[in-house]
Design a protein around this motif. Sequence first.
Motif, PDB file in Angstrom:
ATOM      1  N   THR B 424     -11.733   0.746  -3.674  1.00 27.62           N
ATOM      2  CA  THR B 424     -10.607   1.680  -3.738  1.00 27.62           C
ATOM      3  C   THR B 424      -9.264   0.961  -3.692  1.00 27.62           C
ATOM      4  O   THR B 424      -8.220   1.593  -3.836  1.00 27.62           O
ATOM      5  CB  THR B 424     -10.633   2.626  -2.523  1.00 27.62           C
ATOM      6  OG1 THR B 424     -10.479   1.828  -1.337  1.00 27.62           O
ATOM      7  CG2 THR B 424     -11.930   3.405  -2.455  1.00 27.62           C
ATOM      8  N   ASN B 425      -9.341  -0.343  -3.494  1.00 23.92           N
ATOM      9  CA  ASN B 425      -8.169  -1.165  -3.208  1.00 23.92           C
ATOM     10  C   ASN B 425      -7.106  -1.073  -4.311  1.00 23.92           C
ATOM     11  O   ASN B 425      -7.336  -1.462  -5.442  1.00 23.92           O
ATOM     12  CB  ASN B 425      -8.669  -2.603  -3.065  1.00 23.92           C
ATOM     13  CG  ASN B 425      -7.667  -3.504  -2.376  1.00 23.92           C
ATOM     14  OD1 ASN B 425      -6.716  -3.015  -1.760  1.00 23.92           O
ATOM     15  ND2 ASN B 425      -7.875  -4.797  -2.491  1.00 23.92           N
ATOM     16  N   ARG B 426      -5.948  -0.551  -4.000  1.00 26.77           N
ATOM     17  CA  ARG B 426      -4.848  -0.473  -4.970  1.00 26.77           C
ATOM     18  C   ARG B 426      -3.831  -1.583  -4.706  1.00 26.77           C
ATOM     19  O   ARG B 426      -3.693  -2.060  -3.588  1.00 26.77           O
ATOM     20  CB  ARG B 426      -4.116   0.869  -4.853  1.00 26.77           C
ATOM     21  CG  ARG B 426      -4.866   2.038  -5.453  1.00 26.77           C
ATOM     22  CD  ARG B 426      -4.108   3.326  -5.197  1.00 26.77           C
ATOM     23  NE  ARG B 426      -3.098   3.597  -6.200  1.00 26.77           N
ATOM     24  CZ  ARG B 426      -3.321   4.268  -7.319  1.00 26.77           C
ATOM     25  NH1 ARG B 426      -4.527   4.711  -7.580  1.00 26.77           N
ATOM     26  NH2 ARG B 426      -2.349   4.490  -8.173  1.00 26.77           N
ATOM     27  N   THR B 427      -3.096  -1.916  -5.749  1.00 25.82           N
ATOM     28  CA  THR B 427      -2.057  -2.930  -5.645  1.00 25.82           C
ATOM     29  C   THR B 427      -0.742  -2.272  -5.230  1.00 25.82           C
ATOM     30  O   THR B 427      -0.406  -1.189  -5.716  1.00 25.82           O
ATOM     31  CB  THR B 427      -1.892  -3.633  -7.000  1.00 25.82           C
ATOM     32  OG1 THR B 427      -3.155  -4.215  -7.341  1.00 25.82           O
ATOM     33  CG2 THR B 427      -0.829  -4.716  -6.940  1.00 25.82           C
ATOM     34  N   LEU B 428      -0.030  -2.913  -4.342  1.00 25.21           N
ATOM     35  CA  LEU B 428       1.292  -2.400  -3.952  1.00 25.21           C
ATOM     36  C   LEU B 428       2.285  -2.691  -5.068  1.00 25.21           C
ATOM     37  O   LEU B 428       2.331  -3.813  -5.586  1.00 25.21           O
ATOM     38  CB  LEU B 428       1.782  -3.072  -2.661  1.00 25.21           C
ATOM     39  CG  LEU B 428       1.288  -2.449  -1.344  1.00 25.21           C
ATOM     40  CD1 LEU B 428      -0.192  -2.676  -1.149  1.00 25.21           C
ATOM     41  CD2 LEU B 428       2.079  -2.976  -0.164  1.00 25.21           C
ATOM     42  N   THR B 429       3.051  -1.665  -5.446  1.00 26.61           N
ATOM     43  CA  THR B 429       4.022  -1.851  -6.525  1.00 26.61           C
ATOM     44  C   THR B 429       5.359  -1.257  -6.108  1.00 26.61           C
ATOM     45  O   THR B 429       5.496  -0.703  -5.016  1.00 26.61           O
ATOM     46  CB  THR B 429       3.578  -1.133  -7.815  1.00 26.61           C
ATOM     47  OG1 THR B 429       3.709   0.283  -7.596  1.00 26.61           O
ATOM     48  CG2 THR B 429       2.147  -1.461  -8.182  1.00 26.61           C
ATOM     49  N   GLU B 430       6.287  -1.366  -7.018  1.00 25.71           N
ATOM     50  CA  GLU B 430       7.600  -0.770  -6.752  1.00 25.71           C
ATOM     51  C   GLU B 430       7.633   0.694  -7.178  1.00 25.71           C
ATOM     52  O   GLU B 430       8.682   1.327  -7.145  1.00 25.71           O
ATOM     53  CB  GLU B 430       8.690  -1.581  -7.482  1.00 25.71           C
ATOM     54  CG  GLU B 430       8.872  -2.946  -6.823  1.00 25.71           C
ATOM     55  CD  GLU B 430       9.757  -3.885  -7.634  1.00 25.71           C
ATOM     56  OE1 GLU B 430      10.020  -3.588  -8.807  1.00 25.71           O
ATOM     57  OE2 GLU B 430      10.164  -4.909  -7.069  1.00 25.71           O
ATOM     58  N   ASN B 431       6.482   1.228  -7.587  1.00 22.99           N
ATOM     59  CA  ASN B 431       6.453   2.597  -8.118  1.00 22.99           C
ATOM     60  C   ASN B 431       5.802   3.619  -7.193  1.00 22.99           C
ATOM     61  O   ASN B 431       5.846   4.807  -7.486  1.00 22.99           O
ATOM     62  CB  ASN B 431       5.714   2.613  -9.457  1.00 22.99           C
ATOM     63  CG  ASN B 431       6.329   1.630 -10.428  1.00 22.99           C
ATOM     64  OD1 ASN B 431       7.560   1.548 -10.511  1.00 22.99           O
ATOM     65  ND2 ASN B 431       5.501   0.872 -11.112  1.00 22.99           N
ATOM     66  N   GLU B 432       5.147   3.163  -6.142  1.00 20.10           N
ATOM     67  CA  GLU B 432       4.411   4.120  -5.319  1.00 20.10           C
ATOM     68  C   GLU B 432       4.763   3.957  -3.852  1.00 20.10           C
ATOM     69  O   GLU B 432       5.136   2.879  -3.391  1.00 20.10           O
ATOM     70  CB  GLU B 432       2.903   3.931  -5.518  1.00 20.10           C
ATOM     71  CG  GLU B 432       2.423   4.368  -6.902  1.00 20.10           C
ATOM     72  CD  GLU B 432       0.909   4.305  -7.028  1.00 20.10           C
ATOM     73  OE1 GLU B 432       0.302   5.304  -7.449  1.00 20.10           O
ATOM     74  OE2 GLU B 432       0.324   3.256  -6.704  1.00 20.10           O
ATOM     75  N   VAL B 433       4.598   5.060  -3.142  1.00 16.72           N
ATOM     76  CA  VAL B 433       4.827   5.070  -1.700  1.00 16.72           C
ATOM     77  C   VAL B 433       3.721   4.270  -1.022  1.00 16.72           C
ATOM     78  O   VAL B 433       2.560   4.341  -1.418  1.00 16.72           O
ATOM     79  CB  VAL B 433       4.831   6.529  -1.192  1.00 16.72           C
ATOM     80  CG1 VAL B 433       4.822   6.567   0.328  1.00 16.72           C
ATOM     81  CG2 VAL B 433       6.049   7.279  -1.723  1.00 16.72           C
ATOM     82  N   TYR B 434       4.083   3.500   0.001  1.00 15.48           N
ATOM     83  CA  TYR B 434       3.104   2.729   0.764  1.00 15.48           C
ATOM     84  C   TYR B 434       3.126   3.187   2.224  1.00 15.48           C
ATOM     85  O   TYR B 434       4.177   3.275   2.849  1.00 15.48           O
ATOM     86  CB  TYR B 434       3.438   1.232   0.681  1.00 15.48           C
ATOM     87  CG  TYR B 434       2.526   0.354   1.509  1.00 15.48           C
ATOM     88  CD1 TYR B 434       1.150   0.330   1.259  1.00 15.48           C
ATOM     89  CD2 TYR B 434       3.022  -0.442   2.538  1.00 15.48           C
ATOM     90  CE1 TYR B 434       0.302  -0.479   2.014  1.00 15.48           C
ATOM     91  CE2 TYR B 434       2.182  -1.254   3.293  1.00 15.48           C
ATOM     92  CZ  TYR B 434       0.824  -1.265   3.034  1.00 15.48           C
ATOM     93  OH  TYR B 434      -0.015  -2.062   3.784  1.00 15.48           O
ATOM     94  N   LEU B 435       1.923   3.534   2.727  1.00 15.94           N
ATOM     95  CA  LEU B 435       1.799   3.989   4.112  1.00 15.94           C
ATOM     96  C   LEU B 435       0.927   2.999   4.867  1.00 15.94           C
ATOM     97  O   LEU B 435      -0.184   2.697   4.433  1.00 15.94           O
ATOM     98  CB  LEU B 435       1.156   5.394   4.124  1.00 15.94           C
ATOM     99  CG  LEU B 435       0.959   6.104   5.473  1.00 15.94           C
ATOM    100  CD1 LEU B 435       0.808   7.615   5.234  1.00 15.94           C
ATOM    101  CD2 LEU B 435      -0.236   5.608   6.252  1.00 15.94           C
ATOM    102  N   ILE B 436       1.425   2.503   5.983  1.00 14.35           N
ATOM    103  CA  ILE B 436       0.596   1.610   6.801  1.00 14.35           C
ATOM    104  C   ILE B 436       0.600   2.079   8.250  1.00 14.35           C
ATOM    105  O   ILE B 436       1.645   2.220   8.881  1.00 14.35           O
ATOM    106  CB  ILE B 436       1.007   0.120   6.657  1.00 14.35           C
ATOM    107  CG1 ILE B 436       0.126  -0.757   7.576  1.00 14.35           C
ATOM    108  CG2 ILE B 436       2.493  -0.112   6.899  1.00 14.35           C
ATOM    109  CD1 ILE B 436       0.180  -2.250   7.257  1.00 14.35           C
TER     110      ILE B 436
END
Lengths: 642, 642
Positions: B424-436
């Motif tokens: 399921t691993n997605r790449t972090l980009t400048e286009n999507e929200v990131y929640l940690i």
Amino acid sequence: MFYPFKQLEWTHISKTEPADTAMSPKITGDLLRQLRQAMKNCKYFAEPIQAYIIPSGDAHQSEYIAPCDCRREFICGFNGSAGTAIVTEQYAAMWTDGRYFLQATQQMDNNWTLMKMGLKETPSQEDWLITVLPENSKVGVDPWIYAADQWKNMSTALTSAGHSLVAVQENLIDAVWTNRPKRPSTQLRTLGLEYTGVSWQDKITALRAKMTERKLSWFVATALDEIAWLFNLRGADIEYNPVFFAYTVVGMNTIRLFIDPNRLSDPALRDHLQLDSPSKPELSIQTFPYELVSSELQAICAALGPKDKMWICDKASCALTQVIPKSHRSPIPYTPLCLAKAVKNATEIQGMKMAHIKDAVALCELFAWLEKEIPKGTVTEISAADKAEEFRSQQKDFVGLSFPTISSVGPNGAIIHYRPLPETNRTLTENEVYLIDSGAQYVDGTTDVTRTVHFGTPSAFEKECFTYVLKGHIAVSAAVFPNGTKGHLLDSFARAALWESGLDYLHGTGHGVGCFLNVHEGPCGISYKTFADEPLEAGMIVSDEPGYYEDGSFGIRLENVVLVVPTKPKYNYRNRGSLTFEPLTLVPIQVKMMDTELLTQKERDWVNDYHRKCREVVGAELERQGRKEALEWLIRESQPIV
Amino acid sequence: MFYPFKQLEWTHISKTEPADTAMSPKITGDLLRQLRQAMKNCKYFAEPIQAYIIPSGDAHQSEYIAPCDCRREFICGFNGSAGTAIVTEQYAAMWTDGRYFLQATQQMDNNWTLMKMGLKETPSQEDWLITVLPENSKVGVDPWIYAADQWKNMSTALTSAGHSLVAVQENLIDAVWTNRPKRPSTQLRTLGLEYTGVSWQDKITALRAKMTERKLSWFVATALDEIAWLFNLRGADIEYNPVFFAYTVVGMNTIRLFIDPNRLSDPALRDHLQLDSPSKPELSIQTFPYELVSSELQAICAALGPKDKMWICDKASCALTQVIPKSHRSPIPYTPLCLAKAVKNATEIQGMKMAHIKDAVALCELFAWLEKEIPKGTVTEISAADKAEEFRSQQKDFVGLSFPTISSVGPNGAIIHYRPLPETNRTLTENEVYLIDSGAQYVDGTTDVTRTVHFGTPSAFEKECFTYVLKGHIAVSAAVFPNGTKGHLLDSFARAALWESGLDYLHGTGHGVGCFLNVHEGPCGISYKTFADEPLEAGMIVSDEPGYYEDGSFGIRLENVVLVVPTKPKYNYRNRGSLTFEPLTLVPIQVKMMDTELLTQKERDWVNDYHRKCREVVGAELERQGRKEALEWLIRESQPIV
């Protein structure tokens, strides 16, 4: 009172009791002697009992009770709304809570020990009994006025200490109460579809559908307001509550109504209930005398199939509950009637709106009148309350008050359950805050409104507190919340502004309101005490009444009756839909009491919108009724704030 | 999970399970055959059983469990956190809730029927058993992993249908589980006064004082974190939770500790527990093997006086609870240790503050690193989580993570219990929200923090939702409320802004946090689900974590750990005193995600005050540690908004 959620919800805003006043105690020596003799009299039981419990309350879990049911008051003299007396061979003790310590002390003679509930050193009834009773004692109680769950707790405690709790079928207080008032049997009023919106036949059909859904074959109704609502009938057996003494047992093909047969001679009533020519056999009502409910229920139970289940409220009397064998009993915290009754239909909502407009007319008149009269120094708490009733009684379809008016000046306002008495009656002046919490029964609806006003210049602190209360009132009234939200989740909104300044009030924020029925009804409410309340639904009607009470100085409460309505905010998460409130009460809120600096723009807008609606709706009615002075008062009091 | 209040509170934010991913089912035909043979094998019971219940969970009501306790996963393949399997002679069924329908379908083979809890047509376990079982059946369960109240409900239902529930002492899954992992027995860590503030001896004395106050002569501790807290010991038997398998029984003059004897050879431990030279006889600890708790408790009970009462949590295992005769049992929803542990002392508070500063250092480093690396397109959910762990592990006294890191990009963020897996691993980009959402165990404290950020330009809708969540977070964090207020009364504050726009989130707002202990602990919390929570008290530590989840698109959550502190508003109604929260988490909240127009001045002030504190406190530590890039990031991200 023994109806637990009422106790939780309304303990602090009960409106039935007089304030602590100087009064002389009831002389009870002779009465106690007679009662103790009855406790040894084998006419009533196989073996004598060593203690007898006398609870408040009637056989229907009523909040307000008829004079014939005031047994605890009769035996000890204390007439507050909450209290339980226990008489043993040697002792007589009465448990009540902090609201009543002074009053109970004044009303009871020294045969009685006051048990101050809530104090650490005060034993519970069970513990006290276990301490004072000789070994292997029998404790009696009338199972008709003792709820099933109360019985269970008391019985377990006594049994574990070697005693036993016994049901005494004949009430021993009644046995020694000469001249006990008769159970009221007032004329019944039939309500047509123009008031109820739904015929009793359709209500029965809906009830049976719920029974089918839950696989239940019988339903036992014991709450008086549920029975009145079900049959679209009203009575006047209990003051303020338009109900009548009855029981109902509904099966899938049968309806049994237990009621004083003398009431059934009225042709209009016979016609309404189709007693002589039922439209369908399953809608034929069989009537029985009120007293036969137990034996008839026994007969029904004897004929039950092994899988038949009966619905009964878990707060019903122990006597009636225990008639149903445990394997057939399906106890519920709220009956389907209680739930159905809480959600008002379009006709009822329309009626409630009309009733509130009429009620607002009366209150506008009252306030206009007060402004004129107070400077003369002749208006008292009692005369103001009387005047409010007079104005209300001039309105169409007025039936009576919905509870005793709380009319309180200055420090009396800080006594939450205050009711003016000649001994406490203060004069309204331009120097003190005046709080009036009042309401009426009209054939089309029930009202309950509180306004707090000042006829001179309020102090900065009074204004500050009033404004926090107003902010809380608005926070609830304007709240948007998802479908399925329970009322208790809104309670903190009413307190946030007070809390921020270190203030609070020690009562719930709101209760359900009946439609030409009890002013307090379940199953919904807004309170910090979480009880098994049901989610708020469009059509439910509750009060929104935060307050602040400065002991010895003043009391503030601001109460509207509000209707739960659907609303459409910007988004609709998971299609759940949203709800908010629409005020039904339309009486201006005194701007003079507000510190408008403390209000946000949103709050100011709310006040202005509300006042515009008061002016438009109530103004039109005042105009129609030609009540000019009140109209002028309304227009002046509903000017926008900036 | 069977610990009811945990289930209520944290169902939706459980952090232990992987996301729904493609996986192959476990082949269970042989296993089921063996289990069914065991069900007929008279080695285990007098008569064969017709059904066997396999719950999740261990004998200590643990939220997280050790591999040896994953019996339900072993028998059916489904490894979600919540689920109960039942095997009969003919059927095998597994109940789980909506979070896991897809995952369970993928992990279980067709020997199993998935019972989708929460759907109307899905029968309860009881009802299903009654439908499928032959008359007069016996249903077995391991009473060690079945809570006393679960037993009661199931037993009543089965008995009323002519069946019976029987306790099978030897676990039948263990009987067929070859190569079952051993129960962990990791090395124990002793904590000195510099970490705990109070010696275990003083904690025992305080416990005994509570026992005396409540007239109880014995206390049985079964929750692993309570035992760890009591003895100032930590273990590593369960991942993320620094606990160890043990039981404790405390009497007025005796302390019995049930634990793997192999652990007791460590001289430091023997010294800490004063095993060889107790300071006082009543502080002498008798140790017994873990497995002997039942027989030893039986021996204690046999010697009880008629009035002796034993405290045990009502969520303790049925097996241990039933060892205590009912007349001696005093069940409680929360043990005195649970309550005492929740109120942190000055040393613990200081430790928690230090841990949060170190944790903030690591997160500032992470975000500074992410900003640099993301444009390269090489950072994934998993590598970001690993990097966070790496930075944390560089901090003093780091022990491990406090739960599996939720590192989620875009739509994965809307899966509340998401945990990145290779599939399921997605790449972090400048286009999507990131929640940690992540946290760690340090010897001085436990952390748990969620930040939601955007490395490019968030959409207007993302910003709007983020701002409502922020408003909710602030409303709780800045709330002032009276002493004695229960946490659930604050939950609606977190939702009001979302509700006003028709939005909401389907999980609680906060949970208690242990001090170098479990990241989820009772008895306090902030939730719309009301459970028997205790009032908030100064010294308690909870999370404040509202969120918003747009399915298929993004997830937002904003979580600080906050400390309950006294505060002094303008007034002090009835001298009750007031409380508020102080954030312990000190990591900037991304201003880029805020629509500052939607914030009130008060809210803007809160953000600026918070960021100033982050800059001062964490900035000083970053400087001390010479972490320049992170310091620059912190200074930039904590600029005041206007």
